[in-house]
Scaffold this motif. Structure first.
Motif, PDB file in Angstrom:
ATOM      1  N   TYR A 110       0.982  -0.773   0.042  1.00  0.00           N
ATOM      2  CA  TYR A 110       0.310   0.003   0.047  1.00  0.00           C
ATOM      3  C   TYR A 110       0.910   1.159  -0.354  1.00  0.00           C
ATOM      4  O   TYR A 110      -0.023   2.233  -0.025  1.00  0.00           O
ATOM      5  N   ASP A 111       2.245   0.529   0.317  1.00  0.00           N
ATOM      6  CA  ASP A 111       3.391   2.079  -0.115  1.00  0.00           C
ATOM      7  C   ASP A 111       3.424   2.259  -1.650  1.00  0.00           C
ATOM      8  O   ASP A 111       4.918   1.606  -2.124  1.00  0.00           O
ATOM      9  N   ILE A 112       2.566   3.254  -1.982  1.00  0.00           N
ATOM     10  CA  ILE A 112       3.166   3.425  -3.379  1.00  0.00           C
ATOM     11  C   ILE A 112       4.418   4.071  -4.009  1.00  0.00           C
ATOM     12  O   ILE A 112       4.420   3.733  -4.938  1.00  0.00           O
ATOM     13  N   ASN A 113       4.478   4.732  -2.958  1.00  0.00           N
ATOM     14  CA  ASN A 113       5.584   5.482  -3.367  1.00  0.00           C
ATOM     15  C   ASN A 113       7.563   5.332  -2.679  1.00  0.00           C
ATOM     16  O   ASN A 113       8.147   6.358  -3.054  1.00  0.00           O
ATOM     17  N   GLU A 114       6.971   4.387  -2.250  1.00  0.00           N
ATOM     18  CA  GLU A 114       7.898   3.354  -1.438  1.00  0.00           C
ATOM     19  C   GLU A 114       8.351   4.679  -0.147  1.00  0.00           C
ATOM     20  O   GLU A 114       9.917   3.767  -0.764  1.00  0.00           O
ATOM     21  N   ASP A 115       8.162   4.964   0.442  1.00  0.00           N
ATOM     22  CA  ASP A 115       8.631   5.773   1.490  1.00  0.00           C
ATOM     23  C   ASP A 115       8.734   5.439   2.647  1.00  0.00           C
ATOM     24  O   ASP A 115       8.969   6.305   3.968  1.00  0.00           O
ATOM     25  N   LEU A 116       7.960   3.860   3.313  1.00  0.00           N
ATOM     26  CA  LEU A 116       7.898   3.317   4.121  1.00  0.00           C
ATOM     27  C   LEU A 116       6.690   3.886   5.488  1.00  0.00           C
ATOM     28  O   LEU A 116       7.280   3.841   6.455  1.00  0.00           O
ATOM     29  N   SER A 117       5.423   4.412   4.386  1.00  0.00           N
ATOM     30  CA  SER A 117       4.935   5.016   4.882  1.00  0.00           C
ATOM     31  C   SER A 117       4.220   4.916   3.950  1.00  0.00           C
ATOM     32  O   SER A 117       3.711   5.600   2.887  1.00  0.00           O
ATOM     33  N   VAL A 118       2.621   4.352   4.774  1.00  0.00           N
ATOM     34  CA  VAL A 118       1.178   4.899   3.830  1.00  0.00           C
ATOM     35  C   VAL A 118       0.492   6.093   4.499  1.00  0.00           C
ATOM     36  O   VAL A 118       0.138   5.969   5.751  1.00  0.00           O
ATOM     37  N   ASP A 119       0.604   6.961   3.314  1.00  0.00           N
ATOM     38  CA  ASP A 119       0.141   8.268   4.095  1.00  0.00           C
ATOM     39  C   ASP A 119      -0.564   8.636   2.486  1.00  0.00           C
ATOM     40  O   ASP A 119      -1.597   8.956   1.356  1.00  0.00           O
ATOM     41  N   LEU A 120      -1.010  10.655   2.685  1.00  0.00           N
ATOM     42  CA  LEU A 120      -1.604  10.777   2.227  1.00  0.00           C
ATOM     43  C   LEU A 120      -1.792  10.952   0.749  1.00  0.00           C
ATOM     44  O   LEU A 120      -2.076  11.570  -0.341  1.00  0.00           O
ATOM     45  N   GLU A 121       0.258  10.876   0.498  1.00  0.00           N
ATOM     46  CA  GLU A 121       1.135  11.242  -0.487  1.00  0.00           C
ATOM     47  C   GLU A 121       0.132   9.802  -1.928  1.00  0.00           C
ATOM     48  O   GLU A 121      -0.103   9.492  -2.517  1.00  0.00           O
ATOM     49  N   ASP A 122       0.061   8.658  -0.477  1.00  0.00           N
ATOM     50  CA  ASP A 122      -0.617   7.349  -1.195  1.00  0.00           C
ATOM     51  C   ASP A 122      -2.095   6.740  -2.164  1.00  0.00           C
ATOM     52  O   ASP A 122      -2.080   6.621  -2.686  1.00  0.00           O
ATOM     53  N   LEU A 123      -2.251   8.198  -1.335  1.00  0.00           N
ATOM     54  CA  LEU A 123      -3.666   8.081  -1.342  1.00  0.00           C
ATOM     55  C   LEU A 123      -4.560   8.953  -2.739  1.00  0.00           C
ATOM     56  O   LEU A 123      -5.025   8.983  -3.883  1.00  0.00           O
TER      57      LEU A 123
HETATM   58 CA   LIG Z   1       4.130   6.278   0.719  1.00  0.00          CA
END
Ligand SMILES: [Ca+2]
Ligand SMILES: [Ca+2]
Ligand SMILES: [Ca+2]
Length: 134
Positions: A110-123
């Motif tokens: 679910y960490d689409i941009n691979e920055d190690l957190s699932v947040d608004l950027e991934d949303l």
């Molecule tokens: Ca992310």
């Protein structure tokens, strides 16, 4: 030229000026990342019956052909890969929203941009693909 991704832009139907988000340009891997703006950017009125991409995989996914030589599957947001991005995928995503330190088997998918957190950027990536394939 049309339905192409060109640096600096080029007048023509369907052309975009954006980072195509190749998987690994340094090693000439021109597959697109799962969130590339080239996804579903191809000519939707073309007839691709019986055609495949350079990997000999299905040429059209999510209803519209992608720009480039390879079709992306699954795309970012299609977490339950069934060629559409819908509420089932959102329900999965929501379970991991705000998770940190993603690793394999955790929130990694679910960490689409691979920055190690699932947040608004991934949303935001998820929303870009909302209802693709429907
Ligand atoms: Ca992310
Ligand atoms: Ca597609
Ligand atoms: Ca899905």
């Amino acid at each position: 030229m049309s339905y192409s991704c060109l640096e600096g832009g080029h007048l023509g139907i369907g052309n975009i000026d954006a980072d195509p988000c190749f998987l690994d340009i340094d090693s000439n891997d021109l597959h697109l990342k799962s969130y590339s703006p080239c996804i579903n950017g191809g000519n939707s009125s073309g007839d691709y019956t019986g055609q495949t991409d350079l990997d000999s995989q299905q040429r059209v996914r999510y209803g519209i052909v992608d720009m480039g030589a390879y079709e992306v599957y699954p795309i970012a947001g299609d977490f339950e890969p069934d060629e559409d991005v819908d509420f089932v995928d959102f329900a999965l995503f929501a379970q991991f929203f705000h998770d940190e330190g993603c690793s394999v088997g955790g929130c990694e998918l679910y960490d689409i941009n691979e920055d190690l957190s699932v947040d608004l950027e991934d949303l935001a990536y998820f929303c870009e693909h909302w209802l693709y394939g429907k």
